[in-house]
Design a protein around this motif. Structure first.
Motif, mmCIF file in Angstrom:
data_model
loop_
_atom_site.group_PDB
_atom_site.id
_atom_site.type_symbol
_atom_site.label_atom_id
_atom_site.label_comp_id
_atom_site.label_asym_id
_atom_site.label_seq_id
_atom_site.Cartn_x
_atom_site.Cartn_y
_atom_site.Cartn_z
ATOM 1 N N LEU A 130 0.837 -1.202 0.000
ATOM 2 C CA LEU A 130 0.000 0.000 0.000
ATOM 3 C C LEU A 130 0.867 1.246 0.000
ATOM 4 C CD1 LEU A 130 -2.653 1.423 0.267
ATOM 5 C CD2 LEU A 130 -2.690 0.894 2.676
ATOM 6 N N LEU A 131 1.882 1.242 0.900
ATOM 7 C CA LEU A 131 2.760 2.413 0.987
ATOM 8 C C LEU A 131 3.523 2.615 -0.317
ATOM 9 C CD1 LEU A 131 4.233 2.401 4.574
ATOM 10 C CD2 LEU A 131 2.638 3.995 3.538
ATOM 11 N N THR A 174 1.281 3.981 -2.989
ATOM 12 C CA THR A 174 0.966 5.390 -2.766
ATOM 13 C C THR A 174 2.171 6.266 -3.079
ATOM 14 O OG1 THR A 174 -0.306 4.509 -0.938
ATOM 15 C CG2 THR A 174 -0.239 6.871 -1.173
ATOM 16 N N CYS A 213 2.430 6.610 -6.572
ATOM 17 C CA CYS A 213 1.347 7.487 -7.030
ATOM 18 C C CYS A 213 1.750 8.947 -6.922
ATOM 19 C CB CYS A 213 0.090 7.206 -6.213
ATOM 20 S SG CYS A 213 -1.139 8.481 -6.310
ATOM 21 N N ILE A 214 2.341 9.343 -5.772
ATOM 22 C CA ILE A 214 2.610 10.774 -5.603
ATOM 23 C C ILE A 214 3.876 11.201 -6.337
ATOM 24 C CG2 ILE A 214 1.350 11.031 -3.441
ATOM 25 C CD1 ILE A 214 3.947 10.792 -1.973
ATOM 26 N N TYR A 221 -1.671 3.667 -10.068
ATOM 27 C CA TYR A 221 -0.976 3.205 -8.859
ATOM 28 C C TYR A 221 -1.882 3.306 -7.637
ATOM 29 C CZ TYR A 221 3.520 2.405 -10.960
ATOM 30 O OH TYR A 221 4.511 1.885 -11.694
ATOM 31 N N LEU A 222 -2.669 4.380 -7.604
ATOM 32 C CA LEU A 222 -3.552 4.549 -6.461
ATOM 33 C C LEU A 222 -4.586 3.418 -6.405
ATOM 34 C CD1 LEU A 222 -3.751 6.450 -4.190
ATOM 35 C CD2 LEU A 222 -5.371 7.836 -5.446
ATOM 36 N N GLY A 227 -3.094 0.546 -4.928
ATOM 37 C CA GLY A 227 -3.071 0.736 -3.483
ATOM 38 C C GLY A 227 -4.399 0.401 -2.835
ATOM 39 N N PHE A 228 -5.505 0.799 -3.507
ATOM 40 C CA PHE A 228 -6.827 0.495 -2.953
ATOM 41 C C PHE A 228 -7.079 -1.001 -2.894
ATOM 42 C CE2 PHE A 228 -8.288 4.899 -4.170
ATOM 43 C CZ PHE A 228 -8.217 5.323 -2.874
ATOM 44 N N TYR A 269 -14.269 3.200 -3.818
ATOM 45 C CA TYR A 269 -13.043 3.970 -4.064
ATOM 46 C C TYR A 269 -12.484 3.694 -5.451
ATOM 47 C CZ TYR A 269 -13.022 5.886 0.531
ATOM 48 O OH TYR A 269 -13.370 6.591 1.633
#
Lengths: 331, 168, 176
Positions: free
Chosen positions: B13-14, B17, B20-21, B32-33, B36-37, B60
């Motif tokens: 997940l990390l 994320t 993603c950023i 990517y997000l 993560g979901f 989501y």
């Protein structure tokens, strides 16, 4: 250990059977759609290859496989290549929870005629149908073409809006079955199909599932006379074929969903349950083909207005009404 | 077993994320997000809450991220030029993340770590969940819905057409 | 009421298409079933002959001048008696659009269209028809017309030899 192995083999056999039946059905639905539409327009449709054109799907597949797999200039290559698979995959995966017959006893074992009877099967189907949007959107965006982008945008907005109405239309069904499991929903319709119990929900469901599956008359994302072919304008060869097959697998999925939610699943007199199930699925598929032959495409803003201002309030009203009625009947 | 899987999922997940950023292309960031979901949904499932996991994916990944994509595509935020170099290197992190997600879900299915645990009823049954939301947690639900209402009113105020003659 | 009208308008097409579904299609299954085109159909171009069996074409180039896609070409030649004919005559059917302007331009009714529409071919060079391919035995649509019976003064017949034709005026004589 032996037990686990047997159940694994059973699941694999069921998966293979479902895959074979669904893919064959999807291939022949393409032919059926072309022939029925042809007859509705006073022509024959494909009838050259094989007796009555029965080998046409094979020829289509060969044609698509031997065509060039083209990637447009400055397209986002990997997303472009991957997107069609997503659509077809999401449609195929939905079949895991669809029960097509009551459990069968074979060699002293009771075998449920469903790959996996999830207790949240309805939510699973919803999740998959909302993930199927990604294939359309990413494919349309990655093509680097204005028509694809417009088609993807339309598809996105349409799918998100009509999913609400779709979900709300199924609330009464879940209410009367008291479960999200598709098996339980079928079981709850043993004497009355939900079509008779919740007719308004059925109408709302049919309209919004048409929009959800991007079929005519709500095929805005691929409106030929406005935006060429919408999100799959730039696709060729088997990748276009995957979009295309995905659409028809989706038609089978819709048929199965409508059958399970409203037409009473496998329940029916005289014939074996599987036959009833397949007949009902084919009937629903015919309904969709019929609608395609009969209805013109509305304007895009009309579609959104209808979805948000008519269908969703109507679905909410329906939820309240059927809740009140079932409360009154039960108490 | 649960703890190990939990930390692996947390790492996925990390990492998703983080990827993603750091993406320059917002559409890649959204992909990517979404990965993560999926990790988050698996985490809920691992802890014995399949309903919440399903909602996570539907709401989501299925609705909110789709609206993000809509805005990105509508405003034309995605850069037109595609960076040079082989594409598979750029997507290697996503492939690795998805592969480990698949491995985790396979492990969860085979081991079923949540089987022996004491799980509150409303984790599993939709009816119990509804009852819990509207009786035990009614206050929290109301507060969240008021917050959403305020946000909607705020968005409406910001986006309303200005009266004539009034400047920014 | 508007709502009632809308619902009716939505359901009516379904009834119509269902009716069409059970009607016989109007399609003609081409290679097995063929339709007979009307006699004045404009398809394969032929060169016709006079009732007496001689060629009608006088190689006047009018058809080739009228042709919008320039698919007709020929070379004129002259027989010993002064009658003109085409040494070679060529129509490229891969370019022909079957507009029929050549038949309208033709003063001798030599070039005519026929209802034979099946002239497609896999080899494009076989679509270039030479004079021997184009020439037919019959007279085509007009079975009596013969150009040189009416015109072409002093070429084939003596002057005044044709029907409805006066002999030449003798300027040396004052008699009427």
């Amino acid at each position: 250990m032996n037990d686990l192995l047997i159940s694994l083999v059973l699941i694999l056999v069921k998966l293979g059977l479902i895959l074979g039946v669904v893919l064959t059905m999807a291939a022949y639905l393409v032919l059926a759609e072309r022939k029925i539409l042809g007859r509705m327009q006073l022509r024959y449709g494909p009838n050259r290859i094989g007796p009555g054109g029965m080998m046409q799907p094979l020829c289509d597949v060969i044609k698509l496989l031997t065509k060039e797999d083209f990637v447009p200039d400055r397209a986002d290559k990997w997303i472009f290549l991957f997107a069609p698979g997503l659509t077809a995959l999401a449609a195929l995966l939905s079949f895991a929870v669809v029960p097509f017959s009551p459990p069968v006893t074979l060699f002293g074992r009771e075998i449920p005629m469903v790959v996996c009877d999830l207790n949240i099967g309805l939510l699973y189907i919803f999740g998959l149908s909302s993930l199927a949007v990604y294939g359309v959107v990413l494919g349309g965006w990655a093509s680097n073409s204005k028509y694809s982008l417009l088609g993807a945008l339309r598809g996105l907005a349409q799918l998100v809006s009509y999913e609400l109405a779709l979900g709300l239309a199924l609330v009464p069904v879940v209410m009367s079955a008291k479960s999200f499991s598709l098996n339980a929903i079928v079981m709850a319709q043993a004497d009355w199909p939900n079509l008779l119990r919740h007719p308004l929900a059925f109408i709302i469901f049919m309209i919004s599932i048409t929009a959800e599956s991007k079929r005519t008359p709500f095929d805005m994302p691929e409106a030929e006379n406005e935006i060429v072919a919408g999100y799959h304008t730039e696709y060729s060869g088997m990748r276009f074929g995957l979009f295309f097959v995905g659409e028809y697998i989706n038609l089978v999925v819709i048929g199965a969903m409508t059958t399970v939610f409203f037409l009473g699943g496998w329940h029916g007199p005289f014939l074996p349950p599987v036959v009833w199930f397949i007949l009902k699925v084919l009937f629903v598929a015919f309904l969709f083909i019929w609608a395609r032959g009969s209805m013109p495409r509305p304007r895009y803003d009309q579609l959104m207005h209808f979805g948000w201002k008519v269908l969703i309030p109507l679905a909410l009203l329906n939820v309240v009404l059927s809740g009140a009625i079932s409360l009154a009947v039960n108490s | 077993m649960t703890t190990v899987l939990f930390y692996i999922l947390g790492f996925i997940l990390l990492a998703a994320t983080l990827m993603c950023i750091t993406r320059r292309n917002p559409v890649h960031a959204v992909i990517y997000l979404v990965a993560g979901f999926f990790a988050l949904a698996l985490m809920f499932y691992l802890l014995g809450a399949p309903l919440v996991a399903a909602w996570e994916v539907i709401v989501y990944a299925g609705a909110i991220m789709v609206l993000f994509l809509f805005i990105i595509m509508m405003l034309g935020l995605a850069p037109q030029e595609v960076p040079e170099g082989p594409g598979w290197q750029r997507w290697l992190p996503l492939v690795l993340l998805s592969a480990s997600l698949m491995a985790c879900s396979l492990l969860i299915i085979l081991q079923d770590p949540a089987a022996g645990q004491e799980i509150p009823d409303f984790y599993l049954a939709p009816q119990a969940l509804g009852e819990a939301l509207f009786s035990r947690y009614a206050m929290a639900v109301e507060m969240v819905s008021f917050q959403l209402l305020f946000a909607t009113i705020g968005a409406f105020l910001l986006g309303r057409p200005l009266p004539k003659g009034e400047d920014q | 009421m508007n709502l009632w009208r809308d619902i009716k308008g939505t359901l009516q097409p379904f009834w119509v298409t269902l009716g069409y579904l059970f009607k016989k299609p109007v399609t003609i299954q081409y290679p097995e079933e063929k339709r007979t085109p009307p006699p004045r159909y404009r398809a394969r171009i032929v060169l016709t002959c006079n009732p007496d069996g001689s060629e009608r074409c006088v190689a006047c180039q009018l058809c080739s001048a009228a042709c919008p896609v320039n698919c007709i070409s020929m070379q004129a030649a002259e027989a010993a008696d002064g009658r003109r004919y085409a040494a070679w005559f060529r129509i490229n059917f891969s370019r022909c659009i079957f507009c029929g302007l050549c038949t309208e331009a033709c003063p001798t009714m030599a070039i005519q269209t026929t209802p034979d529409y099946e002239i497609c071919n896999r080899d494009v060079l076989k679509l270039v028809h030479e004079k021997e391919d184009l020439l037919i035995d019959g007279c085509g649509k007009d079975t009596e017309y013969n150009f040189y019976e009416h015109s072409g003064i002093g070429v084939v017949n003596e002057r005044g030899g044709n029907e409805d034709e006066y002999g030449p005026v003798d300027p040396k004589s004052l008699l009427p």
